[in-house]
Design an enzyme around this catalytic site. Structure first.
Site, PDB file in Angstrom:
ATOM      1  N   GLU A   1       0.862  -1.187   0.000  1.00  0.00           N
ATOM      2  CA  GLU A   1       0.000   0.000   0.000  1.00  0.00           C
ATOM      3  C   GLU A   1       0.891   1.226   0.000  1.00  0.00           C
ATOM      4  OE1 GLU A   1      -3.642   0.032   2.485  1.00  0.00           O
ATOM      5  OE2 GLU A   1      -3.078  -1.992   3.037  1.00  0.00           O
TER       6      GLU A   1
ATOM      7  N   ARG B   1      -0.360   8.711   2.130  1.00  0.00           N
ATOM      8  CA  ARG B   1      -1.755   9.098   1.985  1.00  0.00           C
ATOM      9  C   ARG B   1      -2.022  10.597   2.019  1.00  0.00           C
ATOM     10  NH1 ARG B   1      -5.137   4.804   5.388  1.00  0.00           N
ATOM     11  NH2 ARG B   1      -4.434   3.236   3.912  1.00  0.00           N
TER      12      ARG B   1
HETATM   13  C1  SIN Z   1      -7.196   0.551   2.912  1.00  0.00           C
HETATM   14  O1  SIN Z   1      -7.530  -0.600   2.667  1.00  0.00           O
HETATM   15  O2  SIN Z   1      -6.893   1.364   2.051  1.00  0.00           O
HETATM   16  C2  SIN Z   1      -7.183   0.990   4.334  1.00  0.00           C
HETATM   17  C3  SIN Z   1      -6.019   0.428   5.013  1.00  0.00           C
HETATM   18  C4  SIN Z   1      -5.593   1.326   6.145  1.00  0.00           C
HETATM   19  O3  SIN Z   1      -6.196   2.362   6.358  1.00  0.00           O
HETATM   20  O4  SIN Z   1      -4.602   0.986   6.788  1.00  0.00           O
END
Ligand code: SIN
Length: 532
Positions: free
Chosen positions: A113, A284
């Site tokens: 991510e 983010r």
């Molecule tokens: C997501 O699945 O994007 C959220 C994961 C997170 O906020 O850690």
């Protein structure tokens, strides 16, 4: 009614349930939860839980990613401790029955991510939280020492200072007053140890992907009781929630970008490369601000997330929940980009807690999103929150068990809840109106991009509403809506006051009056405490 146990836990997400399972071997546990046990933010978590798992990865790299995402504000010792406990936390979850997705060769299918330099995220397809909640709820419900009180809303913490009406240099938590929503009675839950595991406060904002229960109850109660609250200015906005009038901010996991999805403008132009070298996998805060900027420059209502270059079979297998949900709104993500906007997602600040989850009120712990543990600093790295929940639950349990073995001074008598001359409200509209006003005000003035002028304006509005709620609170019998309204208003005020103090831009706090990070004056937590 008075309900006595050895451990009182408020909240039933990953932190509360993990703590309950750990201490239940040693005493009676009361677990209080606002709705049904599995109605939690944990259950909605899609992406996964981060932990170092391969020889290509290292604790140093996970630490570096966490520090960098957190804009160098996280506490390095805490980051090290959490990251090093990551593999054991995964082991605990597996032992409690959690099934993470595996590849064909049976090794775990690790994903990526935003902000992660390595694939290190364990997941259960795109419903990791649902799988974790299922396994932990099953284990909790099967445990003879744990009693679960569903539909019970905590009203206020009970402390020694409050009960004895004395000023104490060091106060102690004795339990909580809790409203049973089924019969409207407020009961005393007393215990030598109280644990706040109440989660976050996304509902303070009009647009949020949090569940309705996320009203900052633990933070508001701890603040009223005199605990230190920290870093409330750092509300994380998730860059990609589904933009659809009926979707109520459905999350499109960052793992979709982790597996190759690209953010685009309505004309199909990809834009993240002009904002960060990691492009769509930038931290983010950067992605959310980029989206905000693109929408403002081009006058668009949303941007688009495109994964159509992957095969339909792959998308349906890897993201079944997201695929089905988008399809139910008429969007086939295998064929067309998904319209997305940012929404309030995760509060990095909260009740200040030490490396054992202990707050500065004796015998009161705060674990999970309700806490400011020092792990996230100015911005949380994706998938570090479920990890934080398990690691701090275990440490708080260890510390609690040590505390209860010490000689605890006898507890003064706790009086039952006094309703005074309060009567049934004849003006529910006041609650409904103020609820919307606070949340819109926070979106408009205390969102992704802030200014001093907007913050001051927001504080004025919130303080006016607060006065109205205080009058209302004492005049009328409490309801869960009123308790939550009082809490979101307190949390809104704390967010604004912390934001006004931070005269720089760092991580999630971006103020157009101070565009730069100021490591000389502001590389520290923003602390706030009620004066009595
Ligand atoms: C997501 O699945 O994007 C959220 C994961 C997170 O906020 O850690």
């Amino acid at each position: 009614m008075k309900i006595t146990s050895d451990f009182l836990i408020i909240g039933s997400g990953i932190a509360g349930l993990s703590y309950a399972l750990t201490v239940a071997e040693h005493g009676q546990v009361s677990l209080v939860t606002k709705k049904e046990i599995a109605t939690t933010a944990t259950r909605l978590a899609q992406g996964g839980i981060a932990a170092v798992a391969t020889i290509n990865d290292s604790f140093e790299q996970h630490m570096q990613d966490t520090m960098e995402a957190g804009a160098w504000l996280p506490d390095e010792d805490i980051v090290r401790m959490v990251v090093e406990n990551g593999p054991a936390a995964i082991e605990d979850l597996i032992n409690w029955g959690v099934k993470f997705s595996r590849k064909q060769d049976q090794s775990y299918d690790l994903t990526r991510e935003g902000g992660h330099s390595q694939r290190r995220i364990y997941h259960s397809k795109d419903e990791t939280g649902k799988e974790i909640e299922r396994a932990l709820v099953d284990a909790v419900q099967a445990h003879p020492n744990i009693t679960v009180y569903e539909n019970h809303v905590a009203v206020d913490l009970i402390t020694e200072a409050k009960v004895t009406r004395r000023r104490l240099k060091s106060d102690r938590c004795l339990g909580a007053y809790v409203l049973n929503r089924e019969n409207d009675q407020v009961n005393v839950f007393d215990a030598p140890i109280t644990v706040l595991a109440t989660g976050g406060a996304g509902k303070v904002y009009f647009y949020t992907c949090n569940p309705d229960i996320a009203t900052g109850d633990g933070i508001a109660m701890a603040y009223r009781a005199g605990a230190t609250i920290a870093n409330m200015e750092f509300m994380q906005f998730h860059p990609t929630t589904l933009y659809h009038p009926q979707a109520k901010s459905f999350l499109i996991s960052e793992a979709v970008r982790g597996e190759g999805a690209i953010l685009k403008r309505s004309d199909g132009t990809a834009f993240m490369e002009s904002y960060h070298p990691l492009k769509d996998l930038a931290p983010r805060d950067i992605v959310a601000r980029a989206i905000d900027n693109e929408m403002k420059i081009h006058g668009d209502d949303c941007v688009f997330l495109d994964i159509t270059h992957k095969t339909a079979d792959y998308i349906k297998d890897r993201f079944p929940h997201i695929y089905e949900t988008c399809l139910s709104y008429g969007i086939d993500m295998t064929k067309e980009p998904i319209p997305v906007v940012s929404a309030a997602h995760y509060l990095c600040g909260g009740v200040k807690a030490d490396s054992w989850g202990e707050t500065d009120i004796n015998h009161l712990f705060a674990i999970g999103e309700v806490a400011c543990s020092g792990l996230h600093g100015a911005n949380r790295l994706a998938s570090n929150s479920l990890l934080e929940g398990v690691v701090f639950a275990k440490r708080a349990a260890e510390r609690s068990l040590a505390l209860v073995q010490q000689a605890i001074p006898p507890c003064p008598t706790v009086e039952p809840w006094d309703t005074g001359s309060a009567k049934d409200s004849d003006e529910e509209v006041v609650v409904a109106h103020n609820w919307d006003e606070i949340r819109l005000c926070m979106c408009n003035y205390v969102g992704i991009v802030r200014s001093d002028k907007r913050l001051v304006r927001a504080l004025r509005r919130v303080q006016m509403i607060q006065e109205e709620i205080t009058d209302y609170y004492w005049d009328f019998l409490i309801t869960s809506d009123l308790i939550e309204l009082r809490n979101i208003t307190t949390v809104a005020e704390l967010i604004i006051r912390c934001a006004l103090r931070r005269k720089e831009s760092r991580g999630l706090h971006y103020n157009i009056n101070y565009l730069e990070r100021d490591d000389i004056h502001f590389k520290h937590d923003t602390l706030i405490r009620k004066t009595f």
